[in-house]
Design a protein around this motif. Sequence first.
Motif: not given
Length: 265
Positions: A1-16, A54-59, A213-216
């Motif tokens: 998997m190429a690193e750029e395909t990793i969905p860094n914004g998903r699953g973490v509601p408050f990345p800040k 807080r995390v909304l984890a991948f299934p 995706e909605i949260a992001e």
Amino acid sequence: MAEETIPNGRGVPFPKRLPVAFRRLPAQPDATDLVAWWWLCEWDLPDGERSDQRVLAFPALNFTVDNEGSAVAGPTSTATTRMLTGSGWVIGALLKPAATPVFTADPGSLRDRLEPVDLPDLHARVAELAGSGHLDGATDVVSQWLVGRAGDLAHSARAANLMWHLATTGRHITSLTSLAGAVGISQSGLYRLARRYVGVSPYDMVRRRRLQEIAEHIRDNPQESLAGVAGHFGLTDQAHMNREFKAAFGITPGDYRSECTSTRT
């Protein structure tokens, strides 16, 4: 998997709110059938301070090694929160379904559970690397262990990987009919694969992706109306989105948007 395909914004509601040293890394070439990606976290908080993550984890299952030991976490029903204090580190593998048999024959039994795994030798090697500032290199150690344990993959394991990949990444997959067609099996076949390799239903996988995706989307587009967001994701109305979002995150989309906006300031 190429690193750029990793969905860094998903699953973490408050990345800040994440510790500074949080990142996702691609799987090693020989482990791409077993690991979706690695996630690494290190923290060092002042005395008396804490960081609630807080995390909304991948299934999927996650295999983790931290300063205390090793464990496998099952798929979650809702967003979860981990409180960080003091200093520590954790290396985690988001496992593809094909890796599930390494840890359990019944992933559903691990739902919403963290099960310790007694691996003293593996833990000692990872802890040594973490202690010397080479946490990234620890992914190679865990990867070699995982590949050795998994052995040759069954055809059903590869089919489960395809199902999971399409359900968690394919925006064109909006129903079980479309998922079954893309995988090339019946809907009942999807459920058999999900029960054996994932621990949640195929519909839950698709719904989890949509909620992430909605949260992001809300986080990245705070000026868009919530009715517009619901329409963007093909939901029947805003009330439908509100119900699903609150059931997963524990707050409404409106409150989530407010929290994200205040975090920016």
